[in-house]
Motif scaffolding. Structure first.
Motif, mmCIF file in Angstrom:
data_model
loop_
_atom_site.group_PDB
_atom_site.id
_atom_site.type_symbol
_atom_site.label_atom_id
_atom_site.label_comp_id
_atom_site.label_asym_id
_atom_site.label_seq_id
_atom_site.Cartn_x
_atom_site.Cartn_y
_atom_site.Cartn_z
ATOM 1 N N PRO A 48 24.410 40.673 40.168
ATOM 2 C CA PRO A 48 24.928 40.299 38.663
ATOM 3 C C PRO A 48 26.420 40.541 38.738
ATOM 4 N N TRP A 49 26.952 41.526 39.472
ATOM 5 C CA TRP A 49 28.301 41.720 39.352
ATOM 6 C C TRP A 49 29.033 40.430 40.034
ATOM 7 N N GLY A 50 28.594 39.783 41.106
ATOM 8 C CA GLY A 50 29.061 38.613 41.502
ATOM 9 C C GLY A 50 29.172 37.669 40.632
ATOM 10 N N PHE A 51 28.202 37.254 39.677
ATOM 11 C CA PHE A 51 28.243 35.935 39.103
ATOM 12 C C PHE A 51 29.449 36.333 37.697
ATOM 13 N N GLY A 52 29.496 37.480 37.458
ATOM 14 C CA GLY A 52 30.651 37.941 36.494
ATOM 15 C C GLY A 52 31.833 37.756 37.109
ATOM 16 N N ALA A 53 31.995 38.142 38.259
ATOM 17 C CA ALA A 53 33.418 37.896 39.087
ATOM 18 C C ALA A 53 33.602 36.525 39.126
ATOM 19 N N MET A 54 32.674 35.819 39.319
ATOM 20 C CA MET A 54 32.797 34.178 39.490
ATOM 21 C C MET A 54 33.392 33.702 38.133
ATOM 22 N N VAL A 55 32.836 34.244 36.844
ATOM 23 C CA VAL A 55 33.094 33.794 35.575
ATOM 24 C C VAL A 55 34.621 34.194 35.459
ATOM 25 N N THR A 57 36.866 34.615 37.722
ATOM 26 C CA THR A 57 37.621 33.714 38.827
ATOM 27 C C THR A 57 37.861 32.511 38.088
ATOM 28 N N ALA A 58 36.950 31.890 37.686
ATOM 29 C CA ALA A 58 36.837 30.272 36.979
ATOM 30 C C ALA A 58 37.977 30.565 36.145
ATOM 31 N N ILE A 59 37.918 31.437 35.077
ATOM 32 C CA ILE A 59 38.557 31.363 33.843
ATOM 33 C C ILE A 59 40.344 31.592 34.203
ATOM 34 N N ASP A 60 40.316 32.427 35.483
ATOM 35 C CA ASP A 60 41.651 32.804 35.909
ATOM 36 C C ASP A 60 42.043 31.847 36.736
ATOM 37 N N SER A 61 41.379 30.553 36.812
ATOM 38 C CA SER A 61 41.795 29.556 37.799
ATOM 39 C C SER A 61 41.942 30.008 39.139
ATOM 40 N N GLY A 62 40.894 30.579 39.802
ATOM 41 C CA GLY A 62 40.990 31.287 41.018
ATOM 42 C C GLY A 62 40.807 30.083 42.039
ATOM 43 N N SER A 63 40.733 30.333 43.346
ATOM 44 C CA SER A 63 40.508 29.419 44.265
ATOM 45 C C SER A 63 39.079 29.411 44.782
ATOM 46 N N ALA A 65 38.321 29.575 47.781
ATOM 47 C CA ALA A 65 37.852 30.527 48.877
ATOM 48 C C ALA A 65 37.443 31.913 48.177
ATOM 49 N N ASP A 66 38.236 32.093 46.856
ATOM 50 C CA ASP A 66 37.463 33.424 46.261
ATOM 51 C C ASP A 66 36.181 33.344 45.877
ATOM 52 N N ILE A 67 35.675 32.289 45.223
ATOM 53 C CA ILE A 67 34.168 31.954 44.873
ATOM 54 C C ILE A 67 33.378 32.166 45.967
ATOM 55 N N ALA A 68 33.756 31.626 47.368
ATOM 56 C CA ALA A 68 33.037 31.695 48.522
ATOM 57 C C ALA A 68 33.045 33.361 49.053
ATOM 58 N N ARG A 69 34.059 33.954 48.928
ATOM 59 C CA ARG A 69 33.922 35.122 49.476
ATOM 60 C C ARG A 69 32.821 36.055 48.594
#
Length: 583
Positions: A48-55, A57-63, A65-69
């Protein structure tokens, strides 16, 4: 069978103390299980932490690679959580299944140690249901309840820690749902135990009626009692149905409270998450993680509460099993061993009746059987012969008077020092014949077994069996005649080699053609022992050193066969009638 005569049911403190005893010496194993399950639950927070982090990352226009990690971390954590949780559940199952095996052993041992009078008073169905239904329920609770309880408890605790790590204000969901869950649990724990105890007791009553009808099937048919027996079984079965329905209604009420708590929890997470995000105190990803954490709690919390169903049922059954273990009258702590060799058997003014309001069966009976002497007891049906045998074997206790073996009170003797009772009800256990014979002497050699069989006149037919001593007998095996079954019982007795023996019509079931052979075997088995023989055949009584005649619960004659015949009393009448019958 009335409620006040059933076997004991242990209270919560006694049951808990017994469980602690089962787990004694396994504390390190238990600590290892706790550590592994805690680690598996902690790794489960990563998803669940990872899904929140992905959200976020997407909002902050992350890369990408960040999503993959993040995805790789989630996959590794999920795998680790699954491995640790599976290992923890397996180890906990092994730990508790071992305890269950010890419970079964203790149950069987206690059941065998129960006085026969206690079993008869409670009804055999009560004991059988505890040894079968209750043990099965406890086994099911361990197989299904313990893994769920272990996994769910740690998941709930670790998830609560995860809420606090996100933002302590997310713990408001705990404040909201805990009262609902607490109320649901309180209702369940208050209502469910008596319901499950009632269900178990109803099963015991049903088993009592079924066993009574099956065991007395010939009598039921002979006296036209089929309808009445069916009515009792029907009433017992409907009693089980009624209690089972109450248990299901109790479960349904629990489900309704669980669903309401889930609705309140989700609403609280949405409101708290909106307020925190709006105030800039939390990210959308954090709110998403909080919601996923709560959704992740659905199964563990429901599991914790739902597992109360088998756990409560198992606890009720466990208390009944522990009650039997505590009810069993094992040997006294200061049990006396009086050594080997024949011993004197004596009763002094023994009086007995089966129930407080029942008629007196024995009236101040005093007898003495000297060491190595064989004394036969004869009399008409209902004279009290079998009751006397049961008292001498320690199955019942006298209302007044004493019974001694040597110079020791029968009640103070160790179990294996008490007189051995052999009755006409002989059971041959399923399996190789030599194993059946070794029940009383596990270390007996084949030569010793053969010697015992030769002594009782059984070796000739045993040698002709398809596989000799290894021939499978009993249910599904080679069928034995009643006489041969009784010879097996006599051979067991010789291998046990007890100093004092009580025969209660132990040769009564033999056909006339077999009577002499069986009586010769009985005579050999009694050689050198102190023996009291309840004689069905007067020819067997005539072989005894001395004869006691019982009538109306009293000893009315005492003497040798020849002396009693010459006296012209009750024994002379019985012998005359027996002689006319045989002639």
């Amino acid at each position: 069978m009335t409620a006040d005569r059933t076997l004991a049911v242990a209270d919560g403190r006694s049951t808990l103390a017994y469980v602690r005893g089962l787990l004694a010496g396994r504390h390190w194993a238990l600590a290892g299980v706790v550590t592994i399950l805690f680690g598996g639950a902690a790794l489960g927070l990563v998803v669940p932490w990872g899904f929140g982090a992905m959200v976020d990352t997407a909002i902050d226009s992350g890369s990408t690679a960040d999503i993959a990690r993040i995805g790789i971390a989630m996959a590794v954590a999920a795998l680790g959580s699954a491995v640790l949780t599976g290992l923890g559940v397996a180890l906990s199952a092994q730990l508790f299944e071992t305890a269950l095996a010890r419970l079964r052993e203790d149950m069987v041992g206690a059941a065998l140690a129960l006085p026969q009078s206690r079993v008869e008073e409670a009804g055999s169905g009560d004991l059988v249901s505890r040894a079968t239904d209750d043990v099965e329920v406890v086994s099911e609770a361990i197989a299904t309840g313990v893994p769920m309880l272990s996994r769910s408890a740690f998941t709930v605790v670790v998830t609560a820690i995860g809420f606090a790590a996100l933002d302590w204000r997310f713990l408001a969901v705990i404040v909201v749902i805990v009262p609902v869950y607490w109320f649901a649990m309180r209702m369940f724990l208050t209502v469910a135990p008596p319901v499950y105890r009632g269900e178990r007791a109803a099963m015991a009553r049903r088993a009592h009626h079924v066993l009574g009808a099956v065991r007395g099937l010939a009598t039921v048919h002979a006296f036209g009692l089929v309808g009445r027996s069916a009515e009792r079984i029907d009433a017992g079965s409907w009693g089980v149905v009624k209690w089972s329905m109450r248990a299901r209604i109790t479960n349904n009420r629990l489900f309704g409270r669980l669903n309401f708590a889930e609705f309140l929890g989700m609403a609280t997470i949405v409101i708290v998450g909106f307020l925190l995000v709006d105030a800039g105190s939390a990210t959308v990803g954090a709110a998403t993680t909080a919601m996923l954490l709560f959704l992740r709690l659905f199964d563990p919390i429901a599991g914790l509460l739902l597992v109360m169903d088998p756990i409560q049922s198992g606890a009720a059954s466990l208390s009944r099993i522990v009650g039997v273990i505590g009810d069993g009258e094992g040997p006294p702590e200061d049990a006396v061993a009086v050594g080997s060799g024949a011993r004197r058997l004596q009763t002094d003014a023994v009086t007995f009746r089966y129930h407080r309001d029942a008629r007196t069966v024995l009236h101040e009976v005093s007898i003495v059987v000297e060491p190595g002497e064989t004394v036969a007891v004869v009399g008409s049906s209902g004279a009290g012969k079998t009751t006397l045998a049961a008292l001498l074997a320690g199955i019942h206790e006298p209302e007044s008077g004493t019974i001694t073996v040597g110079d020791v009170d029968l009640r103070d003797l160790a179990i294996d020092e008490r007189p051995v009772l052999v009755t006409q009800e002989v059971h041959v256990f399923s399996g190789p014949l030599i194993d059946d014979l070794r029940l009383t002497a596990p270390d007996a050699t084949p030569d010793q077994v053969r010697s015992a069989l030769e002594a009782v006149g059984a070796w000739e037919w045993v040698a002709l069996l398809p596989d000799g001593l290894e021939t499978v007998v009993g249910a599904g095996g080679h069928a034995l005649t009643p006489m041969r079954e009784q010879q097996i019982a006599l051979a067991r007795l010789m291998l046990l080699d007890p100093p004092v023996v009580i025969f209660d019509e132990a040769t009564a079931d033999a056909d006339s053609a077999d009577a002499d052979v069986l009586e010769d075997g009985a005579q050999a088995a009694l050689e050198g022992r102190t023996a009291l023989v309840i004689a069905h055949r007067l020819t067997q009584a005539a072989r005894a050193d001395r004869i006691l005649v019982m009538e109306g619960g009293r000893i009315v004659e005492n003497g040798t066969h020849d002396a009693l015949r010459r006296a012209g009393g009750r024994y002379a009448e019985l012998w005359s009638a027996w002689s006319r019958f045989r002639g």
